[in-house]
Structures are given as C-alpha cells and as structure tokens.
Design a protein around this motif. Structure first.
Motif, PDB file in Angstrom:
ATOM      1  N   VAL A 307      39.166  31.068  46.734  1.00 41.66           N
ATOM      2  CA  VAL A 307      38.308  30.004  46.212  1.00 41.66           C
ATOM      3  C   VAL A 307      37.987  30.196  44.726  1.00 41.66           C
ATOM      4  CG1 VAL A 307      37.261  29.530  48.446  1.00 41.66           C
ATOM      5  CG2 VAL A 307      36.255  31.271  46.968  1.00 41.66           C
ATOM      6  N   SER A 308      38.522  31.260  44.117  1.00 42.00           N
ATOM      7  CA  SER A 308      38.154  31.582  42.746  1.00 42.00           C
ATOM      8  C   SER A 308      39.389  31.824  41.894  1.00 42.00           C
ATOM      9  CB  SER A 308      37.263  32.831  42.712  1.00 42.00           C
ATOM     10  OG  SER A 308      36.124  32.662  43.524  1.00 42.00           O
ATOM     11  N   PRO A 309      39.279  31.629  40.573  1.00 38.32           N
ATOM     12  CA  PRO A 309      40.435  31.850  39.693  1.00 38.32           C
ATOM     13  C   PRO A 309      41.028  33.249  39.808  1.00 38.32           C
ATOM     14  CG  PRO A 309      38.692  30.710  38.512  1.00 38.32           C
ATOM     15  CD  PRO A 309      38.114  31.106  39.836  1.00 38.32           C
ATOM     16  N   ALA A 310      40.184  34.271  39.962  1.00 39.45           N
ATOM     17  CA  ALA A 310      40.688  35.645  40.032  1.00 39.45           C
ATOM     18  C   ALA A 310      41.487  35.900  41.295  1.00 39.45           C
ATOM     19  CB  ALA A 310      39.526  36.641  39.932  1.00 39.45           C
ATOM     20  N   GLN A 311      41.422  34.997  42.263  1.00 40.66           N
ATOM     21  CA  GLN A 311      42.184  35.150  43.508  1.00 40.66           C
ATOM     22  C   GLN A 311      43.483  34.356  43.482  1.00 40.66           C
ATOM     23  OE1 GLN A 311      38.610  33.915  45.847  1.00 40.66           O
ATOM     24  NE2 GLN A 311      39.167  35.620  47.168  1.00 40.66           N
ATOM     25  N   ASP A 312      43.720  33.622  42.426  1.00 40.06           N
ATOM     26  CA  ASP A 312      44.923  32.795  42.302  1.00 40.06           C
ATOM     27  C   ASP A 312      45.992  33.607  41.580  1.00 40.06           C
ATOM     28  OD1 ASP A 312      46.912  30.962  41.490  1.00 40.06           O
ATOM     29  OD2 ASP A 312      45.473  29.313  41.499  1.00 40.06           O
ATOM     30  N   GLU A 313      46.962  34.098  42.333  1.00 47.17           N
ATOM     31  CA  GLU A 313      47.967  34.994  41.781  1.00 47.17           C
ATOM     32  C   GLU A 313      48.719  34.369  40.617  1.00 47.17           C
ATOM     33  OE1 GLU A 313      51.048  37.684  44.047  1.00 47.17           O
ATOM     34  OE2 GLU A 313      51.948  35.705  43.750  1.00 47.17           O
ATOM     35  N   GLU A 314      49.179  33.146  40.784  1.00 47.36           N
ATOM     36  CA  GLU A 314      49.974  32.517  39.728  1.00 47.36           C
ATOM     37  C   GLU A 314      49.137  32.281  38.477  1.00 47.36           C
ATOM     38  OE1 GLU A 314      53.091  28.794  39.069  1.00 47.36           O
ATOM     39  OE2 GLU A 314      52.248  29.212  41.048  1.00 47.36           O
ATOM     40  N   PHE A 315      47.884  31.871  38.654  1.00 50.66           N
ATOM     41  CA  PHE A 315      47.007  31.662  37.501  1.00 50.66           C
ATOM     42  C   PHE A 315      46.779  32.970  36.753  1.00 50.66           C
ATOM     43  CE2 PHE A 315      42.709  31.949  35.736  1.00 50.66           C
ATOM     44  CZ  PHE A 315      42.730  30.900  34.827  1.00 50.66           C
TER      45      PHE A 315
END
Length: 369
Positions: A307-315
């Motif tokens: 649910v957070s940017p730090a959990q988005d691998e590609e981002f």
C-alpha cells in the motif's frame, strides 16, 4: 535530429576550459587528501559507483569538483572499461572484526558495544579549527572476544525468521551492471540495486516506512563497520585465494511480524523478520536505510498488502539509481527545439480557438440583452 549551432564546438571547448579553471582554485589538493579526510564521501561514491577503489573515488570527486553524482558517473564509466577475470567468493561478515559495532536491542551483548569512530555523540557545533586529538592506545585496541550476531542469538529460540529457510536455494543472481533489469526481481538482485542506489532517495523511503508508509516496526539489531577479507576462487588451484581487504558497513534490522499464513500458504509462528543492508566503506545511514527498504519490499513473502511507495519494487528500483535519474533530468537541458515548436503551434491554435469561443459567447450574451 539536432543540428549543431555554428561555433558550437569552440563554445564547448571554452566551457571545458572555464570549468577546469573554476575547479583549480588557489591551492591544488591531492586525491590522497580527499581519500583520507573525506572518507565518508569517498565511501558513498564507491558504493553508488559500484567500484571499491578509494583512490579512484577520490580522483573522481576532485574531477567532479565535489559533485557526488558526477563523480559516481565518472566511476561507473571507468568501471565499464575494466576487464572481468572471474567472480570473488561471497564475503563472510559473520566474523567481521568490527571497528564499530552497536545494537539498539540489547544493552549487554556478547562481545560488547563498540562505539568506534562516529558522529553520534558530537555536539554538532562548527569548530573554528579542526584538530587531531591524541587517542589513548586502549581506545584503538580491539578485543578478541567473539561478537555473535544479534539475529543469531534470537534465532536460537526461533524468535526471528531463519536466515536460510529449509527449502532455501541459492542461485547465482543476475549482474545488474551487465544485464537489463527484469521485474519481478529476486531479493539478491534487489539488494544489488539498493546498495548502489542513491543514499538520499533510500533515506527518504526508509523514513517513510517508519511514518506508516510500509509495514515496518524496526529495531537496529546490529550495525557493524570493519574490514573483511575478499577471496578469489581460482579453479586451476582448487581453493580460494585471499586478494585483499575491503571496508564495509553491515546493518541487520529487526522488524516485527505477527505471524500467520505466508505467500506459500504455510503457517508462520509469531516472530521477528529481517531487513538487511551492506555497503562499501563507512556508510551507516545508507546501510540502515537500505535494510528498512529491503524489509518493506519483502511484503509478498509474508502475504502483506502493498500500500506504500517503499513496497513497490518497480517504483523503488527504477528510481533509486541516481545516474539514470540524473541523465533523465539533465537531458532536459539538451535542445528540444522541434518538440517545443510543435507544442507552441498547438497552444497558439488552442489559444485562438478559446478567444474565438469567448468572443462568440460575449456577442451572443450582448445580443440577448
């Protein structure tokens, strides 16, 4: 296609000359001074440049006039010219002779806390003159007492997830410096990308996880700084040969986890989970930030919602590389004459259409009055 402006080559040569003159200063400093007195900065350039060589990193910083991202770019460019003969064995940090070793989880731990060289307890007051104080011999003497990892101590009672699960396999990870990035990535590949990622970007992401934008409740299990030996596996000899020592910073972050069903459907007991960071040189802030982001990116292993940017691998991975980010941002300085003219024609036409509609509406309103 861009067309060179008349006199462009001469102008560029003059720009180079002006840059060199501005960087010369009144007194030339040697790269040895940069290496020895700006060690933390040199460590950052080595880590983000993916090349462990304090001398080259110091030279790159001098050439870049202190611009870290330019120095990183110089180091990476030079790295591409180097031949690669073989691969070294994975460094063993379990017995890392720590110049500095702290833990926020236990006050009294086997081997003790070792403060070492740190800014943590300085008063942050600007000094008039830098001094080199005398250091008692006892302060620089390292105790030979064993320093087991905190995570190993917690692992005895299965209070933390095992470092290597029973079904764990260890395939050779892809080399991100030679192969294109492919998502999803293995954890080993993500750690490669994070260790050479921009420190400021990772620091911000790590901070975000502590503010609720990521499932982490971290404790600094252990931070170690020291030199570790590197071994080269020579097939013709049949055994590993030591080729040198490098300084590294390692962080083992302990995070909460309530247990439950993981991504494989297996039931996990309530236990702590791990976040890991390893960086060239003295770089505690980078290693800690890296370990926070590493844990946030492991959400799929624990069947957690992202649910957070730090959990988005590609981002995270796509934007952590400061050389790529610098190139993409600074390319905006290049000529975009054709693109801009195309948009200028379009906006002028839209502007005329708007004025005509406005005038027609005003005329209609006046006629109705």
């Amino acid at each position: 296609m861009y067309v060179a402006v008349k006199g462009g080559e001469k102008a560029i040569a003059n720009a180079h000359a002006l840059l060199a003159k501005r960087g010369a200063g009144e007194t030339r400093i040697g790269y040895g001074q940069v290496r020895d007195q700006l060690g933390v900065l040199v460590s950052r350039v080595m880590a983000e440049g993916s090349l462990y060589d304090p001398d080259l990193a110091a030279k790159a910083l001098l050439q870049a006039q202190g611009d870290v991202l330019e120095a990183v770019t110089l180091l990476r460019s030079y790295r591409t010219t180097l031949p690669r003969f073989a691969t070294t064995a994975a460094i063993d940090t379990a017995g890392l002779p720590a110049q500095r070793r702290i833990s926020a989880t236990f006050k009294d731990l086997p081997g003790g806390q070792q403060l070492g060289a740190t800014f943590d307890y300085t008063h942050r007051l600007l000094a008039d003159e830098l001094e080199t104080p005398d250091i008692p011999a006892a302060a620089t003497t390292q105790d030979d007492a064993p320093m087991p990892r905190i995570t190993d101590l917690l692992g005895v009672d299965a209070l933390i997830e095992p470092e290597r699960p029973d079904d764990w396999t260890d395939p050779d990870p892809a080399d991100l410096t030679r192969e294109p990035t492919v998502f999803p990535m293995s954890r080993a590949e993500r750690l490669q990308a994070l260790t050479r990622g921009d420190e400021g970007f990772l620091l911000s992401l790590g901070y975000s996880t502590q503010r609720g934008f990521g499932r982490t409740h971290p404790f600094a299990g252990e931070v170690r700084v020291g030199e570790v030996e590197v071994f080269f596996d020579a097939p013709e000899l049949g055994f590993e040969v030591p080729i040198g020592r490098i300084e590294v910073t390692e962080c083992q972050m302990v995070n909460q986890f309530v247990g439950g069903t993981d991504a494989t459907g297996a039931e996990r007991p309530p236990q702590f989970t791990r976040g890991y960071g390893l960086v060239f040189g003295r770089a505690e802030r980078k290693a800690m930030s890296m370990s926070l982001v590493d844990r946030a990116l492991r959400h799929e292993e624990f069947a957690e919602r992202a649910v957070s940017p730090a959990q988005d691998e590609e981002f995270v991975i796509s934007h952590a590389d400061n050389v790529q980010a610098t190139g993409f941002v600074e390319h905006l300085k290049l000529p975009h004459y054709v693109d801009f003219q195309g948009e200028l024609v379009l906006i002028r036409q839209l502007h005329r259409d708007f004025q005509e509609r406005t005038a027609a509406a005003q005329a209609e309103e006046a006629a109705n009055v």
